[in-house]
Design a protein around this motif. Structure first.
Motif, PDB file in Angstrom:
ATOM      1  N   ILE A   2       0.864  -1.178   0.000  1.00 30.22           N
ATOM      2  CA  ILE A   2       0.000   0.000   0.000  1.00 30.22           C
ATOM      3  C   ILE A   2       0.901   1.227   0.000  1.00 30.22           C
ATOM      4  O   ILE A   2       1.830   1.326   0.815  1.00 30.22           O
ATOM      5  N   ARG A   3       0.649   2.153  -0.896  1.00 28.23           N
ATOM      6  CA  ARG A   3       1.457   3.379  -0.959  1.00 28.23           C
ATOM      7  C   ARG A   3       1.265   4.197   0.313  1.00 28.23           C
ATOM      8  O   ARG A   3       0.142   4.361   0.790  1.00 28.23           O
ATOM      9  N   GLU A   5       1.415   7.293   0.744  1.00 31.46           N
ATOM     10  CA  GLU A   5       0.572   8.461   0.480  1.00 31.46           C
ATOM     11  C   GLU A   5      -0.912   8.126   0.650  1.00 31.46           C
ATOM     12  O   GLU A   5      -1.693   8.936   1.140  1.00 31.46           O
ATOM     13  N   HIS A   6      -1.281   6.907   0.248  1.00 36.71           N
ATOM     14  CA  HIS A   6      -2.665   6.460   0.389  1.00 36.71           C
ATOM     15  C   HIS A   6      -3.002   6.259   1.871  1.00 36.71           C
ATOM     16  O   HIS A   6      -4.093   6.628   2.328  1.00 36.71           O
ATOM     17  N   ALA A   9      -3.368   9.770   3.465  1.00 34.78           N
ATOM     18  CA  ALA A   9      -4.600  10.427   3.047  1.00 34.78           C
ATOM     19  C   ALA A   9      -5.812   9.800   3.736  1.00 34.78           C
ATOM     20  O   ALA A   9      -6.720  10.509   4.183  1.00 34.78           O
ATOM     21  N   THR A  10      -5.819   8.496   3.842  1.00 37.74           N
ATOM     22  CA  THR A  10      -6.946   7.787   4.462  1.00 37.74           C
ATOM     23  C   THR A  10      -7.011   8.063   5.962  1.00 37.74           C
ATOM     24  O   THR A  10      -8.081   8.345   6.498  1.00 37.74           O
ATOM     25  N   SER A  29     -11.052   0.183   3.380  1.00 36.42           N
ATOM     26  CA  SER A  29     -10.563   1.142   2.386  1.00 36.42           C
ATOM     27  C   SER A  29      -9.172   0.812   1.854  1.00 36.42           C
ATOM     28  O   SER A  29      -8.874   1.092   0.698  1.00 36.42           O
ATOM     29  N   LEU A  30      -8.315   0.210   2.680  1.00 34.69           N
ATOM     30  CA  LEU A  30      -6.943  -0.062   2.243  1.00 34.69           C
ATOM     31  C   LEU A  30      -6.709  -1.509   1.845  1.00 34.69           C
ATOM     32  O   LEU A  30      -5.796  -1.798   1.081  1.00 34.69           O
TER      33      LEU A  30
END
Length: 52
Positions: A2-3, A5-6, A9-10, A29-30
């Motif tokens: 998982i990046r 950045e993601h 943001a989450t 979500s991830l």
């Protein structure tokens, strides 16, 4: 994978909630397997969410 950045943001969208509810939301979500560890009032809580 998982990046980061993601992830950032989450998690930035989370302002309150119960540890287990947050874990459920992040798993949804991830995706993937997740272990979330937090300390609340001196007690360490580990919540595990496994995919599949």
């Amino acid at each position: 994978m998982i990046r980061v950045e993601h992830i950032k943001a989450t998690t930035a969208l989370i302002t309150k909630g119960w540890h287990e509810q947050i874990a459920d939301s992040l798993a949804e979500s991830l995706g993937g397997d997740q272990t979330i560890i937090a300390t609340h009032q001196g007690v360490e809580i580990e919540t595990v969410r496994l995919s599949g």
